[in-house]
Design an enzyme around this catalytic site. Structure first.
Site, PDB file in Angstrom:
ATOM      1  N   ASN A 392      22.850   8.503  47.796  1.00 21.61           N
ATOM      2  CA  ASN A 392      21.820   9.446  47.370  1.00 21.61           C
ATOM      3  C   ASN A 392      21.904   9.732  45.873  1.00 21.61           C
ATOM      4  O   ASN A 392      21.114   9.207  45.084  1.00 21.61           O
ATOM      5  CB  ASN A 392      21.919  10.749  48.170  1.00 21.61           C
ATOM      6  CG  ASN A 392      20.626  11.540  48.154  1.00 21.61           C
ATOM      7  OD1 ASN A 392      19.850  11.456  47.218  1.00 21.61           O
ATOM      8  ND2 ASN A 392      20.382  12.311  49.193  1.00 21.61           N
ATOM      9  N   ASP A 393      22.874  10.535  45.464  1.00 23.58           N
ATOM     10  CA  ASP A 393      22.960  10.937  44.064  1.00 23.58           C
ATOM     11  C   ASP A 393      23.080   9.738  43.125  1.00 23.58           C
ATOM     12  O   ASP A 393      22.553   9.758  42.009  1.00 23.58           O
ATOM     13  CB  ASP A 393      24.164  11.864  43.863  1.00 23.58           C
ATOM     14  CG  ASP A 393      24.030  13.157  44.648  1.00 23.58           C
ATOM     15  OD1 ASP A 393      22.900  13.661  44.749  1.00 23.58           O
ATOM     16  OD2 ASP A 393      25.052  13.643  45.160  1.00 23.58           O
ATOM     17  N   VAL A 394      23.759   8.683  43.560  1.00 21.47           N
ATOM     18  CA  VAL A 394      24.017   7.537  42.677  1.00 21.47           C
ATOM     19  C   VAL A 394      22.793   6.656  42.491  1.00 21.47           C
ATOM     20  O   VAL A 394      22.826   5.698  41.706  1.00 21.47           O
ATOM     21  CB  VAL A 394      25.186   6.681  43.214  1.00 21.47           C
ATOM     22  CG1 VAL A 394      26.461   7.507  43.247  1.00 21.47           C
ATOM     23  CG2 VAL A 394      24.879   6.111  44.587  1.00 21.47           C
ATOM     24  N   ALA A 433      25.497  16.540  45.534  1.00 24.04           N
ATOM     25  CA  ALA A 433      25.381  17.321  44.304  1.00 24.04           C
ATOM     26  C   ALA A 433      24.322  18.416  44.423  1.00 24.04           C
ATOM     27  O   ALA A 433      24.173  19.230  43.519  1.00 24.04           O
ATOM     28  CB  ALA A 433      25.036  16.409  43.133  1.00 24.04           C
TER      29      ALA A 433
END
Length: 465
Positions: A392-394, A433
């Site tokens: 997700n965040d990456v 995050a």
């Protein structure tokens, strides 16, 4: 065994540990590296047991049996998704062991050849107090990291006013207490140092958010090494000094690499999330009013079967669903259809360094198909399909465009440049995050809602029929 032979065996064990680190630097040699590590530890234990003056063998063997039995039981029972919190828990035990050894050296210095009670060598007091402080910080910090990773505590940063000034004041006070302890050898000051270091470890880790947790795990690994090295100097154990320095240095280097991979300053982590109050998580701007394109396993199978190049991006969601074996089967099926398949790994994918690599290796994914961010980022623009499974965040483009985002500036896998992005996810929830992923709403993204393993298995079935 004479002291000279013990030193020789310790040297051999140290070489084994160096070779272990060298082997663990590459997936192809990681198994060999583990074997070197096991051999080194076995030699070190044997040399210690045969050291002149060693006694209470039954008590030692009882401790080895209890610890080894518990370790073997945990290793057999632990899920791959729980490895990060297991590593954090192990770090806490290393820190606590350093505290106990420092206490033993203080109360029975004659057993370690560093003097008599009340008359310990000043250099030994310095080494002892530093090992105590670092060990205590490692213990409490690792406990907090474990609680956050396990979900016992919220992964969100816990921030309060004047937090960094308090940490700085406690750090200065800790140094003052160490100086006083070295000059007075006071038992009261010794335990005050321990108590203050325990508190400081807690305060350093609670303000660090879940997105930075891989760096925290790496940093605590470094701390545990330095704690061991400090105690090694105290008791005059060369192997503890060498191995502690190896772990401390390698952990520090890895922490730096991880920080670079997240565009974080190393001081961010070392000083307890310094600067986190300035980066609020971006809400993503009215998700309820935005639409996404959802698809099915059949849709995904049709798109991938007609693709020439597919890049797979695994994340923590794959680990939770234990979808790595289904993913390997899907890749094998695609390759039989003439599709080029590769895997893209972000440095902080998962909850600890190398988390995704371990899972893919468990599923026997060929090493030459797995690439790091720097090696594959330029390939996304030429990919027909990117299959994002639980990351997700990456993959969030907001890291490049939204200055208010908590992940702004973090290097990401530029999957948005591919012709089609298939994003497997249970829901529209944000990542660890706490930042909504702008990729969900891109015109070239198709959301595949559901369990990662089940969805991938359905895609495999659709590809085969």
């Amino acid at each position: 065994m004479s002291a000279n032979f013990a030193a020789l065996f310790y040297l051999v064990a140290s070489v084994c540990f160096i070779l272990a680190l060298r082997g663990l630097s590459s997936p192809e040699t990681s198994r060999q590296g583990n074997m070197f590590g096991i051999a080194g530890m076995a030699i070190a234990i044997l040399a210690t047991l045969l050291t002149p003056g060693m006694s209470n063998y039954w008590l030692i063997l009882l401790g080895v049996a209890i610890g080894g039995g518990a370790g073997a039981f945990i290793a057999l029972k632990i899920n791959m998704t729980a490895l990060p919190q297991l590593v954090a828990a192990f770090h806490s035990l290393v820190g606590l062991a350093a505290v106990f050894v420092a206490a033993a050296a203080l109360y029975a210095p004659q057993a370690f050849g560093i003097g008599l009670p009340g008359h310990i060598k000043p250099a030994s007091l310095v080494e002892m107090s530093l090992g105590l402080a670092i060990g205590a910080i490692t213990f409490s910090g690792s406990v907090i990291a474990f609680a956050k990773l396990q979900g016992i505590m919220s992964g969100a940063p816990l921030i309060f006013p004047q937090q960094h000034k308090l940490n700085l004041a406690l750090g200065i006070l800790l140094l003052v207490l160490i100086a006083l302890f070295v000059t007075t050898e006071s038992y009261v000051l010794f335990w005050l140092i321990a108590f203050l270091a325990f508190a400081l470890g807690f305060l350093l880790i609670v303000p660090i958010g879940g997105a930075d947790m891989p760096v925290v795990v790496s940093m605590l690994n470094s701390y545990s090494g330095w704690a061991a090295a400090g105690i090694g100097f105290t008791i005059g154990n060369l192997l503890l000094i060498v191995t502690g320095a190896l772990v401390g240095a390698s952990g520090a280097i890895l922490s730096y690499i991880m920080c670079k991979g997240m565009n974080r300053s190393i001081f961010n982590v070392l000083l307890g999330g310094f600067g986190t109050e300035g980066g609020a998580a971006a809400a993503g701007g009215g998700a309820k009013d935005r639409t996404v394109k959802a698809g099915s396993a059949d849709d995904a199978a049709f798109i991938m079967k007609n693709a020439g190049k597919v890049i797979v991006v695994p994340g923590y969601g794959m680990a939770v669903a234990q979808a790595q074996h289904a993913l390997r089967e899907m890749a094998d099926t695609l390759k039989k259809e003439g599709v080029q398949v590769s895997y893209a790994i972000h440095p902080v994918a998962g909850r600890m360094p190398g988390h995704m690599n371990v899972l893919l290796a468990e599923a026997n994914v060929p090493y030459d198909e797995v690439f790091e961010l720097e090696e594959i980022n330029h390939e996304f623009s030429t990919a027909d399909v990117v299959y994002v499974i639980g990351a997700n965040d990456v993959t969030n483009p907001a890291a490049k465009t939204d200055r208010t985002s908590a992940i702004y500036g973090m290097p990401i896998l530029e999957v948005d440049k591919a012709k089609t992005v298939l994003f497997v996810k249970r829901s529209m929830a944000s990542g660890y995050a706490g930042v909504e992923n702008e990729l969900f709403f891109r015109t070239n993204t198709m959301m595949l809602f559901g369990d990662a393993k089940k969805m991938t298995e359905e895609i495999v079935q659709a590809l085969q029929h």
